[in-house]
Write a protein that holds these residues in place. Structure first.
Motif, short mmCIF file in Angstrom:
data_model
loop_
_atom_site.label_atom_id
_atom_site.label_comp_id
_atom_site.label_asym_id
_atom_site.label_seq_id
_atom_site.Cartn_x
_atom_site.Cartn_y
_atom_site.Cartn_z
N TRP C 54 36.15 -43.30 -53.95
CA TRP C 54 35.25 -44.45 -54.15
C TRP C 54 35.13 -45.33 -52.92
CZ3 TRP C 54 40.02 -43.85 -56.37
CH2 TRP C 54 40.99 -44.79 -56.04
N ALA C 55 35.89 -45.02 -51.89
CA ALA C 55 35.84 -45.86 -50.70
C ALA C 55 34.84 -45.35 -49.69
CB ALA C 55 37.22 -45.93 -50.07
N LEU C 56 34.06 -44.35 -50.05
CA LEU C 56 33.15 -43.75 -49.07
C LEU C 56 31.75 -44.33 -49.14
CD1 LEU C 56 34.66 -40.27 -49.74
CD2 LEU C 56 34.86 -41.53 -47.59
N GLY C 57 31.52 -45.15 -50.14
CA GLY C 57 30.26 -45.86 -50.23
C GLY C 57 30.50 -47.34 -49.97
N ALA C 58 29.41 -48.11 -49.91
CA ALA C 58 29.55 -49.54 -49.72
C ALA C 58 30.21 -50.16 -50.95
CB ALA C 58 28.17 -50.17 -49.52
N GLY C 59 31.03 -51.13 -50.71
CA GLY C 59 31.65 -51.85 -51.81
C GLY C 59 30.78 -53.03 -52.20
N GLY C 60 31.21 -53.72 -53.21
CA GLY C 60 30.46 -54.89 -53.62
C GLY C 60 31.38 -55.96 -54.15
N THR C 61 30.83 -57.12 -54.41
CA THR C 61 31.57 -58.20 -55.05
C THR C 61 30.81 -58.56 -56.31
OG1 THR C 61 30.37 -60.05 -54.08
CG2 THR C 61 32.12 -59.07 -52.75
N ARG C 62 31.35 -59.47 -57.10
CA ARG C 62 30.60 -59.84 -58.31
C ARG C 62 29.29 -60.55 -57.95
NH1 ARG C 62 32.58 -65.57 -60.59
NH2 ARG C 62 33.69 -66.30 -58.76
N PHE C 66 25.49 -54.97 -50.89
CA PHE C 66 24.51 -54.61 -49.87
C PHE C 66 24.75 -53.14 -49.53
CE2 PHE C 66 25.24 -59.17 -49.37
CZ PHE C 66 23.94 -59.65 -49.38
N SER C 67 23.78 -52.31 -49.83
CA SER C 67 24.06 -50.88 -49.70
C SER C 67 23.97 -50.44 -48.25
CB SER C 67 23.11 -50.08 -50.57
OG SER C 67 21.80 -50.26 -50.09
N PHE C 68 24.36 -49.21 -48.06
CA PHE C 68 24.50 -48.65 -46.73
C PHE C 68 23.76 -47.32 -46.74
CE2 PHE C 68 26.51 -47.15 -42.95
CZ PHE C 68 26.75 -48.32 -42.27
N TYR C 69 23.18 -46.97 -45.64
CA TYR C 69 22.41 -45.72 -45.60
C TYR C 69 23.33 -44.50 -45.52
CZ TYR C 69 18.42 -48.71 -44.59
OH TYR C 69 17.44 -49.67 -44.66
N ASP C 408 27.15 -39.54 -33.23
CA ASP C 408 26.02 -40.02 -34.05
C ASP C 408 26.14 -39.55 -35.50
OD1 ASP C 408 23.81 -41.60 -34.10
OD2 ASP C 408 22.39 -39.99 -33.66
N VAL C 409 27.34 -39.64 -36.04
CA VAL C 409 27.60 -39.07 -37.36
C VAL C 409 26.75 -39.72 -38.44
CG1 VAL C 409 29.35 -38.71 -39.12
CG2 VAL C 409 29.95 -38.46 -36.70
N ARG C 410 26.69 -41.04 -38.43
CA ARG C 410 25.98 -41.72 -39.51
C ARG C 410 24.52 -41.28 -39.58
NH1 ARG C 410 27.01 -43.10 -44.28
NH2 ARG C 410 29.03 -43.81 -43.47
N ASN C 411 23.90 -41.20 -38.43
CA ASN C 411 22.49 -40.81 -38.47
C ASN C 411 22.31 -39.39 -38.97
OD1 ASN C 411 21.17 -43.16 -37.79
ND2 ASN C 411 21.59 -42.87 -35.61
N GLN C 412 23.23 -38.54 -38.65
CA GLN C 412 23.14 -37.18 -39.19
C GLN C 412 23.29 -37.19 -40.71
OE1 GLN C 412 25.10 -33.89 -37.11
NE2 GLN C 412 25.74 -35.35 -35.54
N LEU C 413 24.19 -38.05 -41.19
CA LEU C 413 24.36 -38.13 -42.64
C LEU C 413 23.09 -38.67 -43.30
CD1 LEU C 413 28.00 -39.54 -42.83
CD2 LEU C 413 27.22 -37.22 -43.39
N ILE C 414 22.48 -39.63 -42.66
CA ILE C 414 21.24 -40.19 -43.23
C ILE C 414 20.15 -39.12 -43.24
CG2 ILE C 414 19.41 -41.90 -42.89
CD1 ILE C 414 21.57 -43.74 -41.66
N ASP C 415 20.10 -38.36 -42.15
CA ASP C 415 19.09 -37.29 -42.11
C ASP C 415 19.30 -36.31 -43.26
OD1 ASP C 415 18.00 -38.40 -39.90
OD2 ASP C 415 18.88 -37.01 -38.47
N GLU C 416 20.58 -35.98 -43.48
CA GLU C 416 20.86 -35.01 -44.53
C GLU C 416 20.65 -35.56 -45.94
OE1 GLU C 416 24.54 -32.82 -42.21
OE2 GLU C 416 24.70 -33.17 -44.37
N ARG C 417 21.06 -36.83 -46.11
CA ARG C 417 21.17 -37.37 -47.47
C ARG C 417 20.07 -38.35 -47.84
NH1 ARG C 417 27.62 -38.82 -46.96
NH2 ARG C 417 28.34 -36.68 -46.68
N GLY C 418 19.43 -38.86 -46.84
CA GLY C 418 18.45 -39.89 -47.10
C GLY C 418 19.10 -41.26 -47.06
N THR C 421 20.70 -43.18 -51.08
CA THR C 421 21.69 -42.64 -52.00
C THR C 421 22.70 -43.74 -52.31
OG1 THR C 421 22.88 -41.93 -50.04
CG2 THR C 421 21.51 -40.28 -51.14
N VAL C 422 23.32 -43.63 -53.47
CA VAL C 422 24.34 -44.61 -53.84
C VAL C 422 25.57 -43.86 -54.36
CG1 VAL C 422 24.95 -46.54 -55.33
CG2 VAL C 422 22.64 -46.36 -54.43
#
Lengths: 426, 426, 426, 426
Positions: C54-62, C66-69, C408-418, C421-422
Motif C-alpha cells: 500500500w505504500a506504492l501509491g500516494a497516501g492521503g490524510t482525512r 493528491f494523487s500521483f501519476y 527516468d523511471v517515473r515517466n516510463q511508468l506513466i507511459d505504461e500505466r497512464g 491510475t489509483v
C-alpha cells in the motif's frame, strides 16, 4: 422534516414538575450566595453557537469512514438538520457554510428556509486544502503561501468568491484555515511562506466588506506533518495585526501542542482585542474533533472563565463567531452535536457563576487556596437546571437528547432521505 | 496541637441546617433514580487515604524553595499534622513514612501518638535516590540497577531495613520508587540495568513478611532525563510478575507520558490482579505534583470509575494503598491536602453514582451517546452534600477548609513550633 | 517495466572512481580503528526490508489526497514497483501484502513475477479496520474486541483467510494491527475489550502454521481517539505471552506517545525474546508516516544500536520482519521509499560501527562522557561509502535516487500505466 | 590553573598528521562540490559561545544533587574554568554572569583575569525567582508580574542593578528570565500579570544603556506548573515590541512544549528582526538541560540552518548572544561543556555546507525529495576535520576532550581547590 413547537412541549410535559423543583431549589441556593440567576439565564438564552454544515454527516479518518443513515445530501437538508438542533436546544441558531461544498443554487430559497427555522448564516469557510475537479492550479504544495503566484491568485480569488457568496446570505465573517505547510525539513522556506501568506491575506482583506471580519485560524500540524505556515496564535496574531483591524485570530480547541494552556491564549488575545472566533471540540491526543466536553470539561470551563472575563472587560473585541468543529465517527451526528451544545452551555453557566470580585480579591491577597475554592465552587455546582430553564423559556426541550430520541427524529430522516445518502464534507 | 471533637462540632453548627436541606434534596433525587445513598455514604466513610510524611512541609523545585511557617520538624509533629487532617476530614486515617527521613527514635511513643489520632501506618517508602551523609556507596549512577554489586547490596539492605522499621510500626507494604536510569544515550545498558533491578527486587522480596506487599512504582523520566529503568506500567508489571504474588504495580498519576490513558492502565492492572497502590496528585505538564483534582478532575473521575469497577469485579487485587503524593509550593500544605482529599472523595462519590448495569447495557448496544450520558450524568451531579454527610457522620467537619481557617490552625502551629522550622523531605 | 542490470551499471560508471576513493579512504580509517569493514558490508548486503504493497501509491490524510501519476493499479504492478526499488537499492527484497487489497488471482503467476525480481513475500497483513463491500458484520465498533460474537468470528475468519493466502505465497508471518478501541470514555469496557481480543487472537493463533509467527502491533490512538485496545508494548507483550511462543510484539516507530523512549522498548522486548517485527517511518507529532530518518535520524540510530545488540545477544528472537510503513503525500512514492531505505541502511551501518566492548567498559566505569563519545563517534562517521559499496557489490546503484531519476523511471511508468491510475490502500 | 599554549600543542602533536590527512581529503571533496572551505573555517573560528557561570558546578534536580570534586567556589575560579574551556576549544570566549551569585568584589581584577584568558562578558542574568537572604519582598508569588507594586519595584531595581554591574564589566545585554506564573487555575489574572510584566519591563528598558539589548526569555512551565506569564515566543515577541527596538526575544531550546517546531520560531523571529539571544541545551522530555546535541542533533542542525539563513538574509537582527544553558548531573561539567561546544560547532559547520541557492531552486520547483537530499547531504557529511582545523588554526586542541583528559585538568583543579567546594548556582 421540522420539529414543531407542540411536539417539544409534549415531550417536556412529563418532566416539567421535576424540573421546576430542581430549578427552584438551585435558584434559591444560588440567589442566597448572591448570584443573579435571571441574568445568567438570559445570557444562556442569548448564547448561540453555529453548526458547521460539514458536521451533519458522519466523519471519517484516513483509515476509512463508517457512514450513517439519513445523512443530509443537500444544503437544504443540512439547514433542516440545524433547524432540528435549534428547535430542541435553542442554542444552535446559526449555520456556518463551507465553500465549495455548500454553494447555494437559489439564494432566496435558502435564506427563506433558514429564516423559517430562525437560523442565521455565521462565518463562511473557504477551502484551499483540496483540489476541486476542474481547478487549474493544485494546492498540493500550498495555497496562500505557495511559491507560485498563479496558485496564490487562485486561492485569493476563491476566498473573494466565498466572501461574495457569504455576503448574499448575510454572513459577516470569513474564516481562513490554511493547510499550508510542509511535510519535510527543507521543503519550505519558512520566511517566504509566511511572507506570501501575509501578502495573500492582505489581498483578501481588501475585498472584505466594511462590516465583515476576517478570522485567521492556526494549527500546529496536520495535514502537513513537519510544519504549518500559521502554526500558533503568535503567528495568527502577527498576521491579523498586519492585515488590519477587521482581522482577528480564531482559536480552535484542537489546534494546539500537547499541554498547551489554551485559556491563557484566549485571555491574552482578548486583552489585545484580537480574538474573533472560536471553534469548539475536544481531544485527548491531537485534533481529534471529539464531542465538546467529553474529555476535558474542566479545561473548557477555564476557557469560558476567560471568555466571560474578556466579554466583560475587553469591549474592543468583536462578537465572537462561536462554532462547533467536531467530527462524528461513532455517534449519530445530531446527537453528538446536542451533547456538544449542552457541554458548551454548561461550561458557560458555570463560568458565569464565578464571583469575579471575590476572585480578584483572593488573587490580590495571594490566597491561592481561596482562588481554587472559588473556581471549584462554581464548577462543582450542578447547573443543568439552569440550562433546562433557559431552553424552556426559549421554547426548547428540557432534555434535548431525550426529546430527539422520543420524537424518533433519526428514523424520520431516514424515511425522508433514504439510508445511503452521503453528506459532503470531510 | 490537636483538634478536639467539640471544636469541630462548634464549627459545624451554623451550617448544619443548610447542609441538611442540601443533603435531603440530593438524597431524594438520587434515591428516585435508584442510587443507594446510604451505601455510598458508608463507602465514603470507609475510604481512607494515607498522607506521606514529606508532604507536610513546603515543597520545592530545582529553582528554589519558599518556606512556610510552622512546618513540622519532627516525626511526632508530622503525625500531629496528619491528625489534624484526619480530625477535619475523617479520610486521612493513615500516614506513609519515608526512610531515612522518618526513623522513629521511640517506636512505642510514636505508635501511641498515632493510635490516639486514629492514624494507621500505611506503606513505608525507601530512598535510594539520594546519598545519606555517611553512606559508603553513592547512588549517583543508580541503586538497585547499578552495575556495582556493592551499591546494589547497599540499596537492597536499605530496603530490608525499611521493611524492618515499617514492621515495628504495623505497616504492611513497602513502596519502591527508583530514580535509576540514565541521562544520556549509551550511559546504561538497558538489558543489564533491568536484569540487575529484577535481581535486586527479588532479594528484597525474599525479606518481605508474609502479610506484606511490595509495590513497584514506575516513572518515565525525572530525575533521569534520558531513560528510567522502570519506565512504564509494562515494566513494573513484568517485574512484579517476576518477583511473585506479593508484588504489585503502583500507579502514580503524575508518572506518565503526555496524553496517556491512565484509567485504562488502572483497569488492565486490576484485571490481572496486579494493582497494589495508588499515588494521587495532578499535573498539566509532567510530574508536577499539584493538588489532586486541580487540573483534570474528569480524568480523576474516569480513573475512579475503573477503580470502583475493579474493586467490584476483580477480587484478587489487594486492598489498595492509597496515598496523596503532591508537593506544595504556594499553598499551606495542610490546606492543599484538604483540597486533595476533597477532590478524591468527590471523584469516588461520582464514580459510585454510575449505574454499572445500565452502562454495560449501553456498551453492549454500542449506544455510545448513552454511555457518555451515563458517565456525565454521574459526573455533573453535585455530590458535595454526600461528602459532607459522610464526614458529619464520622465526626468530621462539614467544610474542612473553612473549619481549618476558622479554628486558626496554622497560627496555633506557628505559635507552638515557631516560624522557621523546616520539614525533612523534598 | 523492469530495470535491467546493464542500465544500473551504466548509471554507476561515472561515479565509480570517485566512489572507490571515498570508500578506500573511509575503509582505511575504520580499519585502523579496529572496525571489520568487510563484515559490515556483508551485513548491509544481507539486510532486506519489506515494502508494503500500500505504500506504492500516494497516501492521503482525512483532509484529502493528491494523487500521483503512474501509480500501480494491480498487484502485479505493485510487485514491479518493488522490483524497481530492489534493483536499485538491493535492500528491498520483500513485499508485504495487505488483504483484501492484494488478493492474488493467479498465485503461480504472482510468485513467478516476484521470483524473477528476487522478491520474497514477507508478513501478510489483515484488515479489520474497514468494512468490505459485502461484509455481513461491521467493524465500526471494533473487530477482535467487539462485544458481538458474530463480528469477532468474522474478524477471526478473515485473519485465518489471510494466513491461508500468505501461506500459498510463502509468507511466514501474520501481522495483526487492530484499530479497535473507543472514541469516548465509557464507550468500551476496557477489561472486556481486552479479554475478547485475547480470546480472538488465541483462535487465530491456533490456525497458524508451525513455522509461522504472529506479530501483534500496538498503537496508542488513531483512528480511535480516546482509547485503543492494544495501546502500548506492555499490552502487546501480555497478549503475545498469552498466545504462545510463536506470538511476538511488533514495534511501529510512529505508534508511541510523545517523548517515548522507543529504543528501550526495543531492547527490553528483545531481552525477553518477544520482538518479532518492526515498522519503519518517522514522525514529529503522531503517526505521521514520514520518510524514515527525515525527522529524528539519531533516534533511529539509537534504536539500531539496540537492534544490533539484541541480534548479537538475544538469540531467541526470531528473524525480524522489517518493513517500511510510511505514507507519501508530497513525494513520488518510489523516491520516498529509496530515501527511507537509505536512512535505514545508514542507521544500521553506524550502529555496526559502535565498539560494543569499549562501550560496555565505559558503562561499567560510569564514564558517561565516554559512552556518549563512543556513540557519537559512530554516528558522526559519514558511512555513505559503505552503503554504496554494499549496493555495488550486490549489483545495485551507487546512488539509487540519482539512478532512478537519470533512468527516468517515473515517466516510463506513466507511459505504461497512464496518469490517472489509483493504487488501492489508504 | 591555566592551560598553556605549549601544553595544547604538545597534546596535538601525535594526531597532527592524521588530522592533516582527514582535513585534506574532506576539504578536497567539499571544494569539488563548490564549498568555500576556508570561509567555513573562518566562520567557525569566529563563532564564540558564552558559558554561564552557573554551569561550571554540578547541577541538581528537586530530588537532590550529587556533587563533583573541584568545583569553582568563586567568580575568579569560574572564569578560570571558562578559560580552560576556551583554551582547548577556542569557541568559549565569553562568560555570562548571574547576579547575585557572581557580583564581583574587585571589578578591575576580574576584568584583568578575563582579559588574560581572552574571555568577554556576555549577557548578564538577573534572578527574581529566588529570595535573597535579606530581601524585603518575596518572589513567591511572582516578581515583575506581581500584584504588589513593592515587589515589582524590588524586581525592577534588581534588574537595573544587574545592568549596572554588567556595564562595569563590558556586558552589552541583559537577559530577563521570569519564573513568574501560577501553579493553579485562578491563582493569577492572566491579563493583569501580563500587563504588570509589560510595565515592569518598560521600566527596566528605560535604564538600558544605548548600546545594550534586553533579551526576553520565554518558557511554558517550571517552576510554575499551571501557567507562566511569558509562556511562548508570541508573548515574548509582543513584549519586545512593546518595549522598543533594543528589546528582543531569547530562545532557549528546552523551553517549548512537546513537538514544537523550534526552527520555524527561530526563522520567523529573525525575519522580524527580533531574535536577540539563544540558549543551547538538549532535552527529551522538558527543560532537561542536557548536553547540546546529545538527544536531537538533527533538530539542532535544522535550527542552525535557519540561523545561518537569517544571519545572511535578515541583517536587522543584532549579533546573537549565544550561550550554553545546560546542567550536569552525571558528568564532569567541563567535559560536558566541551561536548556541547563540539555539538554546536558541528551543527553550525553542517548548516554552512548547505547550498542555499540550490535549496531555493528545489523549493521553487516543489522538488521535496531534492530539498531533503540537500539537507541530508550536508548533515551526513563528517565535518569533524573542519572543526579540528578551525581549532588548530586558532591555537586550540585537535580533540579538546582528549586533551582535557591527557592534561589531567580535573585532578589539577581538585589539587588546587579541594574536593568539597560547591559552586553557586542551581
Amino acid at each position: 422534516m421540522k420539529i414543531e413547537q407542540n411536539h417539544i412541549q409534549d415531550s417536556n410535559k412529563k418532566s416539567l414538575q421535576s424540573h421546576q423543583e430542581q430549578f427552584d431549589f438551585l435558584s434559591n441556593n444560588l440567589s442566597k450566595k448572591g448570584a443573579d440567576v435571571q441574568g445568567i439565564i438570559n445570557k444562556l438564552k442569548d448564547f448561540q453557537v453555529a453548526i458547521p454544515s460539514w458536521a451533519l454527516g458522519a466523519g471519517g479518518t484516513r483509515f476509512g469512514r463508517f457512514s450513517f443513515y439519513g445523512e443530509p445530501s443537500s444544503l437544504e437538508q443540512k439547514i433542516q438538520d440545524v433547524g432540528i438542533l435549534h428547535a430542541l436546544t435553542q442554542t444552535a441558531g446559526a449555520v456556518s457554510l463551507h465553500i465549495p461544498w455548500d454553494i447555494p443554487q437559489d439564494y432566496a430559497a435558502i435564506k427563506e428556509i433558514a429564516n423559517g427555522l430562525d437560523i442565521k448564516f455565521d462565518a463562511v469557510n473557504s477551502n484551499t486544502f483540496q483540489d476541486q475537479k476542474d481547478a487549474k492550479e493544485t494546492y498540493k504544495y500550498g495555497s496562500l503561501s505557495n511559491t507560485s503566484e498563479a496558485v496564490r491568485q487562485q486561492a485569493i480569488q476563491h476566498n473573494l468568491d466565498v466572501i461574495n457568496i457569504g455576503d448574499k446570505l448575510g454572513s459577516k465573517s470569513l474564516t481562513v484555515w490554511l493547510a499550508d505547510g510542509s511535510c519535510f525539513p527543507g521543503q519550505n522556506n519558512f520566511q517566504t511562506a509566511l511572507q506570501n501568506t501575509e501578502n495573500s491575506l492582505k489581498e483578501i482583506y481588501k475585498g472584505l466588506p466594511n462590516d465583515w471580519s476576517m478570522l485567521i485560524e492556526y494549527k500546529p500540524y496536520e495535514p502537513n506533518f513537519y510544519s504549518t505556515v500559521i502554526q500558533d496564535w503568535g503567528t495568527s496574531f502577527m498576521l491579523a495585526n498586519a492585515c488590519g483591524e477587521k482581522a482577528y485570530s480564531l482559536v480552535d480547541l484542537g489546534h494546539h501542542l500537547p499541554n498547551s494552556n489554551i485559556e491563557q491564549i484566549v485571555s491574552i488575545l482578548m486583552s489585545k482585542a484580537k480574538l474573533g472566533g472560536f471553534h469548539f471540540n475536544d481531544s485527548k491526543y491531537g485534533d481529534d474533533d471529539l464531542t465538546v466536553g467529553s474529555i476535558k470539561p474542566y479545561a473548557l470551563f477555564l476557557i469560558f472563565n476567560e471568555l466571560v472575563y474578556g466579554m466583560q472587560n475587553n469591549p474592543n473585541n468583536p462578537d465572537l463567531a462561536w462554532m462547533i468543529d467536531a467530527s462524528h465517527n461513532v455517534k449519530d451526528p445530531l446527537e453528538d452535536l446536542i451533547q456538544s451544545l449542552e457541554a458548551i452551555q454548561e461550561a458557560y453557566a458555570k463560568a458565569l457563576l464565578i464571583d469575579q470580585a471575590e476572585l480578584k480579591a483572593a488573587q490580590l491577597n495571594n490566597d491561592v487556596v481561596k482562588c481554587q475554592e472559588i473556581l471549584q465552587d462554581a464548577y462543582r455546582t450542578d447547573v443543568r437546571p439552569l440550562l433546562a430553564e433557559a431552553r424552556l423559556k426559549a421554547g426548547g426541550a428540557l432534555s434535548p437528547i431525550n426529546a430527539y430520541r422520543s420524537l424518533d427524529v433519526r428514523n424520520q430522516l431516514i424515511d425522508e432521505r433514504g439510508k445511503h445518502t452521503v453528506a459532503t464534507g470531510l
